[in-house]
Design an enzyme around this catalytic site. Structure first.
Site, short mmCIF file in Angstrom:
data_model
loop_
_atom_site.label_atom_id
_atom_site.label_comp_id
_atom_site.label_asym_id
_atom_site.label_seq_id
_atom_site.Cartn_x
_atom_site.Cartn_y
_atom_site.Cartn_z
N HIS A 237 0.83 -1.22 0.00
CA HIS A 237 0.00 0.00 0.00
C HIS A 237 0.86 1.26 0.00
O HIS A 237 0.37 2.33 0.33
CB HIS A 237 -0.91 0.03 1.23
CG HIS A 237 -1.75 -1.19 1.40
ND1 HIS A 237 -2.64 -1.58 0.44
CD2 HIS A 237 -1.83 -2.10 2.40
CE1 HIS A 237 -3.25 -2.70 0.85
NE2 HIS A 237 -2.77 -3.03 2.04
N HIS B 248 -7.04 -4.45 -1.36
CA HIS B 248 -6.33 -5.70 -1.65
C HIS B 248 -6.98 -6.38 -2.85
O HIS B 248 -6.85 -7.58 -3.04
CB HIS B 248 -6.39 -6.66 -0.47
CG HIS B 248 -5.94 -6.05 0.81
ND1 HIS B 248 -6.80 -5.41 1.67
CD2 HIS B 248 -4.71 -5.97 1.38
CE1 HIS B 248 -6.12 -4.96 2.72
NE2 HIS B 248 -4.86 -5.29 2.57
#
Lengths: 327, 327
Positions: free
Chosen positions: B56, B215
């Site tokens: 991320h 995700h």
């Protein structure tokens, strides 16, 4: 073509409107969209003006502000700004100390900035940015292209102008920065120009293009997809060979994403490029990692190396307040 | 899989090494790679600690520094950090005023931070970040997921801790910020987890996924690819419905890129999201546009809206010096 845009022909207008609204405290946009200028104009300094085709954001409009550009002229995507855009930007920001045009080495950009210069009766200088060590000849360029090193030149020369260096000093500093800066890029995918609607070129799932330009121009060679480590070796090698680097040189290492490669990969490439530089006797004393000079959504990245000296390091370190770079 | 990485299993180590070398003036990395901490530890303030799976970036490690996080624990890609990472980070940065854990709402993250808390005999609070209005139930989450709003919480609470707000004050401020923040994302492409080697999901050339997680978790619905304007309408609408926004509210609008979408598209989406908010009676008084919370190289973006009040605006505006955010 999968993009977060509206009508392809309106992309420039749409993104500029969003950009101008988001950063209204730092920049202002001309009503007709011809240029972006810093919010508070300072006519007692050399005006640093750049511009070029859009599709490379945040370059150039994202670097207008305190300590970098006074104005930037965005052309249509991958298309030079027109002379009247440049004249309007000049009129909006330039004062008695004159203006310096920083222009990437593409035929249209050079021609249009030169035309503007011919029409202006004011102290002006122009410096050509041609940092690309990629080297393959392209229809769009005369000699080496201007790529990610443009950021380095805009940062350093912008800081010098903010420190009230005069026009000739700014011009010489820009030329020195260009001469000491080289870049080399790799593409993992093509970009798609909105109005074209299909990829500029194609790469197989196991291929990469080394030495690619920021408009998807052909590079030096097409190779099997490498690791970050092997790519870093290739890019650093080509960059240093184009620079004539003395052993033990203090360098700035700038790893730039082309638009489709995320920070995680850029950090990885940075680590490998740094190691490659150190193996060749360079000391990496300044760093930048991020997405600053894009080719639309192209996946890939470039390595830029600048041989620092005292002035270059000092102006690199100076404060800046722009939409896309703050120090 | 086309990525600038080396061996997939070494990606975390490789990118952390590059990251730590690039930002050595602002952050330091634990020798065993368990956490990243601010370079100059200040034990006279509440320590703000976060962490989560990698992939991320720049979240969370890129936001360690002055005015944001004191430490961040990076797990393997899309995998929670372990309790011993969290304990090590706590030992490295926490002092008498205690520590606040900011934890995105994923089962593994909650469990491991809770285990660390059980093992610590020190003043600690934990705040769960669950800003995702995407809403679809996921195997990885309990309730709403934590997504891009995490940046907003880390910025605001980090500034408050820097201003020496006490532990209970930081906790309450974090809870208030979470309650006033909602996000909604759209994916134009999947991401590929390096160890998996193939895309997490597939989208046809004319499809997008609305409400996607960071995700690649399934979203609310799969729709035909829209324009920036129609996407902005959908995202703003879902975000505001989850917030119970009073008319004329002052809001922060944050448009976040997921990794594969370039600044040009994010500026475009920002402009359309801002217009959509204004049509609904909101005043956009603070803005952020950029790539801050990614899902590897996924193309797409999210819209985050925070209902500001005086404290939130003040701490949002406060200075910060971190690798990926400077003010």
């Amino acid at each position: 073509m999968k993009k977060l845009i509206n009508t392809p022909s309106e992309t420039l207008k749409d993104f500029l409107n969003g950009f101008a609204a988001a950063y209204a405290s730092v920049i202002a946009i001309d009503r007709q969209g011809r240029f972006v200028r810093r919010a508070e104009i300072r006519r007692d300094k050399v005006a640093i003006i750049s511009g070029g085709g859009s599709g490379h954001e945040p370059l150039h409009v994202g670097f207008v502000g305190i300590g970098m550009l006074d104005a930037a002229c965005p052309g249509q995507i991958f298309t030079s700004p027109t002379p009247d855009q440049i004249l309007a930007a000049h009129a909006a920001v330039a004062g008695e100390p004159g203006a310096l045009f920083l222009v990437k080495n593409y035929e249209g950009d050079q021609m249009n900035f030169d035309m503007a210069i011919e029409m202006l009766d004011a102290p002006i200088a122009k410096v050509v940015i041609d940092d690309d060590a990629g080297g393959a000849v392209s229809a769009r360029s005369i000699g080496r292209r201007g790529v990610a090193g443009t950021f380095v030149v805009e940062k350093i020369v912008g800081a010098a102008a903010e420190a009230r260096l005069d026009l000739d000093g700014c011009r010489r500093l820009a030329e020195r920065t260009v001469a000491r800066t080289r870049s080399m890029g790799v593409a993992l995918s093509s970009c798609t120009v909105p109005l074209a609607g299909r990829p500029t070129f194609t790469l197989a799932e196991d291929e990469m293009e080394i030495g690619v330009g920021i408009h998807g121009e052909p590079g030096r060679e097409r190779l099997p997809l490498g690791t970050s480590r092997s790519v870093a070796e290739l890019l650093v090698d080509a960059t240093l060979r184009a620079l004539d680097t003395p052993d033990g040189a203090d360098v700035l290492l700038f790893v730039n994403g082309f638009g489709g490669s995320p920070p995680m990969e850029l950090y990885c490439l940075y680590g490998d490029a740094r190691a490659a530089l150190e193996r060749r006797g360079c000391r990496v004393v300044r760093s930048l990692v991020g997405t600053y000079v894009t080719s639309l959504e192209m996946a890939g990245a470039s390595v830029t190396v600048t041989l620092l000296d005292e002035d270059l390091a000092r102006f690199w370190d100076a404060p800046a307040l722009t939409p896309a770079f703050v120090r």
